[in-house]
Design a protein around this motif. Structure first.
Motif, short mmCIF file in Angstrom:
data_model
loop_
_atom_site.label_atom_id
_atom_site.label_comp_id
_atom_site.label_asym_id
_atom_site.label_seq_id
_atom_site.Cartn_x
_atom_site.Cartn_y
_atom_site.Cartn_z
N PRO A 67 0.83 -1.21 0.00
CA PRO A 67 0.00 0.00 0.00
C PRO A 67 0.87 1.26 0.00
O PRO A 67 2.04 1.22 0.35
CB PRO A 67 -0.78 -0.12 1.31
N ALA A 68 0.27 2.35 -0.39
CA ALA A 68 0.94 3.65 -0.39
C ALA A 68 -0.09 4.72 -0.06
O ALA A 68 -1.30 4.47 -0.13
CB ALA A 68 1.59 3.92 -1.73
N ALA A 69 0.40 5.89 0.31
CA ALA A 69 -0.49 7.01 0.64
C ALA A 69 0.02 8.26 -0.06
O ALA A 69 1.23 8.49 -0.13
CB ALA A 69 -0.54 7.23 2.14
N GLU A 70 -0.91 9.05 -0.58
CA GLU A 70 -0.56 10.33 -1.19
C GLU A 70 -0.97 11.44 -0.23
O GLU A 70 -2.10 11.47 0.25
CB GLU A 70 -1.28 10.53 -2.52
N VAL A 84 4.01 11.02 -2.45
CA VAL A 84 3.53 9.65 -2.28
C VAL A 84 4.54 8.91 -1.41
O VAL A 84 5.72 8.87 -1.73
CB VAL A 84 3.35 8.94 -3.64
N GLU A 85 4.03 8.35 -0.31
CA GLU A 85 4.88 7.62 0.63
C GLU A 85 4.44 6.16 0.65
O GLU A 85 3.24 5.87 0.60
CB GLU A 85 4.73 8.20 2.03
N PRO A 86 5.39 5.23 0.73
CA PRO A 86 5.00 3.83 0.84
C PRO A 86 4.37 3.54 2.19
O PRO A 86 4.67 4.22 3.18
CB PRO A 86 6.33 3.08 0.67
N GLY A 87 3.52 2.56 2.22
CA GLY A 87 2.88 2.16 3.46
C GLY A 87 1.52 2.81 3.63
O GLY A 87 1.15 3.71 2.88
N PRO A 88 0.79 2.37 4.62
CA PRO A 88 -0.53 2.96 4.88
C PRO A 88 -0.38 4.39 5.39
O PRO A 88 0.67 4.75 5.92
CB PRO A 88 -1.13 2.03 5.95
N PRO A 89 -1.43 5.20 5.27
CA PRO A 89 -1.35 6.59 5.76
C PRO A 89 -1.08 6.62 7.26
O PRO A 89 -1.73 5.93 8.03
CB PRO A 89 -2.73 7.17 5.45
#
Length: 111
Positions: A67-70, A84-89
């Motif tokens: 998953p990733a979060a913007e 955009v960062e990897p992993g959940p928010p």
């Protein structure tokens, strides 16, 4: 007129020219790492969408189910950036952050 010996002339010339040298420039003030901003929106990024965007940028597009979060961040100067960062928010809307560059990532701002 009295002539000075060559060593005395050389020393006099040295001091004359040394007085013309400019002082070194002042050191720049220390800057905090990154650009200060506030998170205005957070949304999850589907792994497929992330692959399309990275492929368009010429980055390795190996399939990933991670998953990733913007994060949409409004900087102190009023401009808006997307990171955009990897992993959940992990950051919420309204969080104060610093945007680091190369590679772009977010760091929570210290109070």
């Amino acid at each position: 007129m009295t002539r000075l010996p060559p060593p005395a002339r050389a020393i006099g010339l040295f001091f004359l020219l040394a007085g013309c040298a400019a002082p070194p420039p002042p050191a720049p003030p220390p800057r905090a790492a990154g650009l200060a901003g506030t998170v205005v929106a957070v949304r999850p990024v589907a792994p497929g969408a992330r692959r399309i965007v990275l492929g368009a940028l010429g980055v390795d597009t190996a399939p990933s189910a991670a998953p990733a979060a913007e994060y949409i961040v409004r900087l102190a100067d009023g401009s808006v950036v997307s990171v955009v960062e990897p992993g959940p928010p992990i950051l919420r809307r309204g969080a104060r952050v610093r945007v680091l560059r190369h590679p772009a990532r977010l760091v929570p701002a210290s109070r």
